[in-house]
Design an enzyme around this catalytic site. Structure first.
Site, PDB file in Angstrom:
ATOM      1  N   ASP A   1       9.909  -5.086   7.305  1.00  0.00           N
ATOM      2  CA  ASP A   1       8.521  -4.934   7.092  1.00  0.00           C
ATOM      3  C   ASP A   1       8.195  -4.512   8.704  1.00  0.00           C
ATOM      4  OD1 ASP A   1       5.639  -4.758   6.750  1.00  0.00           O
ATOM      5  OD2 ASP A   1       5.650  -6.706   5.977  1.00  0.00           O
TER       6      ASP A   1
ATOM      7  N   ASP B   1       6.256   1.527   5.635  1.00  0.00           N
ATOM      8  CA  ASP B   1       6.854   0.568   6.789  1.00  0.00           C
ATOM      9  C   ASP B   1       7.440  -0.605   6.226  1.00  0.00           C
ATOM     10  OD1 ASP B   1       4.374  -0.358   5.545  1.00  0.00           O
ATOM     11  OD2 ASP B   1       3.638  -1.321   7.281  1.00  0.00           O
ATOM     12  N   GLU B   2       7.937  -0.536   4.937  1.00  0.00           N
ATOM     13  CA  GLU B   2       8.215  -1.582   4.166  1.00  0.00           C
ATOM     14  C   GLU B   2       9.438  -1.087   3.275  1.00  0.00           C
ATOM     15  OE1 GLU B   2       6.588  -5.588   1.562  1.00  0.00           O
ATOM     16  OE2 GLU B   2       5.172  -3.700   2.327  1.00  0.00           O
TER      17      GLU B   2
END
Length: 460
Positions: free
Chosen positions: A11, A105-106
């Protein structure tokens, strides 16, 4: 479930805000808030400096401004974020063929499938190397969680924030989960958490103590059994590689432009329902709802709203599409409308009771009720992670945070605009200190929209 902590969850830390701080030397170490800046805008991401004032994602932008009036408020630059995301996902795919992106983003990574980790020491070494590679390639930081299941790896990455690594050793899971709030488990949002609280269940250990029968009675057979299993740290979901399809969408072009606002709203609702039908037929769910509008003059607008988790609920998609339409001027007429869902996944991650509340609210509205009240507003704010308007194609707009280039002063970014003027700070990601500020007329022929620069100088 596997015996080694070989599932990794990455993350990125305050992704949008961190990218803006890295790109703009004058904002480093300062409070930065990224999101929709209009009256209905919400916070997409707040830097850690802004979070100290109580600003967080999904918060109405007006509230954020009251909490942190001196923060920098910027419109997202999705092109830059996507470019960085591609770099990060490329690093993950070097580790394993099984990479499951959840958003820009993960992502989850199955390290065992890539044969790069098989026990605690090898997994920890891979995680440390990944964090270093991300910093080297993008200039940003990411937090890494390592565990024997996806649920635990995600919990570990939350524990690791910011810029850390946490490994949950097999055999310690229940002791770690027991004292934590029920909200830490997937699918337990504000409404479900409140439902459990009224039953006297506040912690994960109390879920386990209540037993499966009690959970089934409270939440239903499927969801109750699933929540009980998670409380026991049981999660056998595999990491699923991203499929070829990136989105599902439908659109209609009209022979005669639509002018009536009521008709436009009805068409958007109909398209949302058709989109969900296709989504379910593909056995997928999606995280981002996109509205496309082509107006009478052929100008095309897109609006997007990203939810907290993937959904295939028609009520949720309809509501999101309706909210997006509120920010679009259709006065001159509409030639084309489209509704799409992207950020696809194989599962839903909605708050179970909040979803039911959405359906109930929709039914109430159809009977002529006016508004959803405070409870509906609270649910909407909890579910919506970002509401961002993409610029109109071909339109010259000076939006705070966006890139520009001046024939004399070079590359810079918009600090603000109004009253016929635009203020620009001229600096690049590679500068040591803040750049100089200049103000121009909005129609200055020497000032044009620019392109995002890489955060790490080429050749480094």
């Amino acid at each position: 479930m596997r015996t080694g902590p070989t599932i990794l969850h990455l993350d990125m830390d305050a992704f949008y805000a961190s990218a803006e701080q890295a790109a703009k030397p004058s904002l480093r170490g300062k409070a930065v808030v990224v999101g929709g800046l209009g009256p209905r805008g919400v916070v997409a991401t707040a830097s850690y400096e802004a979070r100290k004032f109580g600003v967080h994602s999904a918060m109405p932008m007006g509230q954020a401004r009251r909490l942190a009036p001196n923060a920098a408020y910027l419109v997202p630059r999705f092109r830059l974020y996507r470019e960085i995301s591609e770099q990060v996902m490329g690093l993950l795919r070097e580790l394993s063929p099984l990479v499951e992106p959840l958003s820009l983003d993960e992502a989850f990574v199955d390290l065992e499938a890539g044969e790069v980790a098989w026990d605690e020491s090898s997994a920890e070494a891979v995680g440390a190397r990944l964090r270093a590679d991300i910093r080297r390639v993008t200039g940003l930081t990411g937090s890494v969680g390592l565990a024997a299941s996806k649920m635990l790896a995600k919990i570990a990455s939350e524990e690791a924030k910011p810029d850390g690594l946490v490994l949950i050793r097999p055999g310690t899971e229940r002791a770690l989960l027991g004292p934590k709030s029920v909200r830490i488990l997937p699918g337990v949002g504000p409404a479900t958490g409140d439902h459990l609280r009224r039953a006297g269940i506040l912690t994960v250990a109390e879920i386990a103590e209540a037993g499966e029968d009690e959970l089934v009675r409270l939440l239903g057979k499927s969801h109750g059994a699933q929540l009980y299993a998670m409380a026991l740290a049981h999660d056998a979901r595999p990491v699923v590689a991203e499929r070829d399809s990136k989105s599902v969408s439908v659109e209609d072009t009209y022979d005669v432009d639509i002018h009536e606002r009521v008709r436009v709203r009805a068409e958007v609702q109909r398209l949302a329902d058709r989109c969900v039908e296709r989504l379910r037929a593909a056995e997928r769910s999606g995280r981002t709802v996109v509205l496309k509008v082509r107006r009478y003059d052929f100008s095309t607008l897109t609006r997007s709203e990203t939810l907290r988790g993937p959904t295939d609920d028609p009520g949720v998609v309809r509501e999101a599409a309706a909210r997006l339409l509120e920010s679009v001027d259709t006065t001159g007429g509409v030639r084309l409308l489209g509704v799409g869902v992207s950020g696809l996944a194989d599962y839903t991650q909605e708050d179970l009771f909040a979803q039911a509340a959405a359906q109930a609210a929709a039914a109430e509205e159809s009977r002529g009720a006016e508004g959803a009240g405070e409870e509906g507003e609270e649910r909407e704010r909890a579910e919506v992670a970002e509401v961002v308007a993409e610029p109109v194609v071909g339109e010259r707009r000076w939006m705070a945070g966006h890139d520009v280039r001046h024939a004399e002063f070079g590359a810079g970014w918009v600090q603000g605009s109004g009253l016929g003027r635009v203020t620009v700070r001229f600096e690049t990601p590679y500068a040591v200190g803040p750049g100089r500020v200049r103000t121009f007329l909005v129609d200055d022929p020497l000032l044009v929209p620019g392109e995002p620069l890489p955060l790490v100088e080429p050749g480094e």
